[in-house]
Design an enzyme around this catalytic site. Structure first.
Site, PDB file in Angstrom:
ATOM      1  N   GLN A  46       0.758  -1.218   0.036  1.00  0.00           N
ATOM      2  CA  GLN A  46      -0.101  -0.385  -0.083  1.00  0.00           C
ATOM      3  C   GLN A  46       0.599   1.409   0.308  1.00  0.00           C
ATOM      4  OE1 GLN A  46      -3.447  -0.071  -0.119  1.00  0.00           O
ATOM      5  NE2 GLN A  46      -4.220   1.821  -0.073  1.00  0.00           N
ATOM      6  N   PHE A  47       1.037   1.593  -1.159  1.00  0.00           N
ATOM      7  CA  PHE A  47       2.168   2.859  -0.943  1.00  0.00           C
ATOM      8  C   PHE A  47       1.834   4.164  -0.703  1.00  0.00           C
ATOM      9  CE2 PHE A  47      -0.185   3.391  -5.285  1.00  0.00           C
ATOM     10  CZ  PHE A  47      -0.573   4.670  -5.653  1.00  0.00           C
ATOM     11  N   THR A  48       0.326   3.749  -1.016  1.00  0.00           N
ATOM     12  CA  THR A  48      -0.744   4.812  -0.164  1.00  0.00           C
ATOM     13  C   THR A  48      -0.200   6.047   1.031  1.00  0.00           C
ATOM     14  OG1 THR A  48      -2.986   4.133  -0.166  1.00  0.00           O
ATOM     15  CG2 THR A  48      -2.752   4.798  -1.992  1.00  0.00           C
TER      16      THR A  48
END
Length: 190
Positions: free
Chosen positions: A114-116
């Site tokens: 989850q790069f966010t």
């Protein structure tokens, strides 16, 4: 050169005022250098991509993993060890809450890249420049998944890599924990 704190009076209050800091010092303090994991205890969790379920677990932990551009193998080791050893479950034999970890319960772990988690708002637009770029993040994330599987059980650890369109979960008692590994001053915090 560092000067001693000064004493100043403000409306009858006495306080110590630290010396003024340079802009470079302030920027250094605001730098983010940490792998992030959001851990949620779940009754079940699944991930769907384009309408089909690609991974699911029963009771256990859903772990959203954000990888920083400067993360190293030692960051991955720390996150793996901490997530697997978090005592988030009740011990039925003693009735004590917060007493057993996911491995003691033989529950599942679902890892989701989850790069966010590294999103920073710049005005009204999110910026993800501190997240590891996809070409470096994919092999790093795969090595993190292997660490979890070696430390626990290959069958109990499920993983989905990039851009799931939907994650469904069922939580009898939602517990979300942010786990960060901060190297600047070797601080480790939840």
């Amino acid at each position: 050169m560092y000067s001693l704190p000064t004493l100043s009076l403000c409306s009858g209050c006495v306080r110590f005022a630290p010396p003024p800091r340079s802009a470079a010092t302030k920027r250094r303090r605001l730098q983010i250098r940490a792998m992030r994991a959001v851990v949620q205890r779940v009754a079940s969790a699944s991930v769907e991509v384009e309408g089909r379920t690609v991974s699911e677990i029963g009771p256990g932990l859903l772990v959203l993993v954000g990888i920083h551009d400067s993360d190293t193998d030692s960051d991955a080791d720390y996150i793996c060890r901490k997530v697997l050893n978090m005592r988030l479950f009740t011990n039925e034999s003693t009735g004590r809450g917060w007493d057993q970890n996911v491995m003691q319960k033989n529950y599942g772990v679902l890892l989701v890249s989850q790069f966010t988690l590294y999103g920073i708002l710049k005005g009204n637009k999110p910026d993800f420049h501190v997240a590891m770029p996809p070409q470096k993040a994919k092999p790093f994330y795969e090595s993190l998944v292997e660490r979890f599987r070696k430390a626990y059980s290959p069958d109990a650890v499920k993983a989905i890599s990039f851009s799931p369109s939907r994650a469904d979960l069922s939580s009898p008692c939602p517990i979300d924990l942010n786990r960060r590994h901060i190297w600047g001053n070797d601080e480790r915090s939840i």
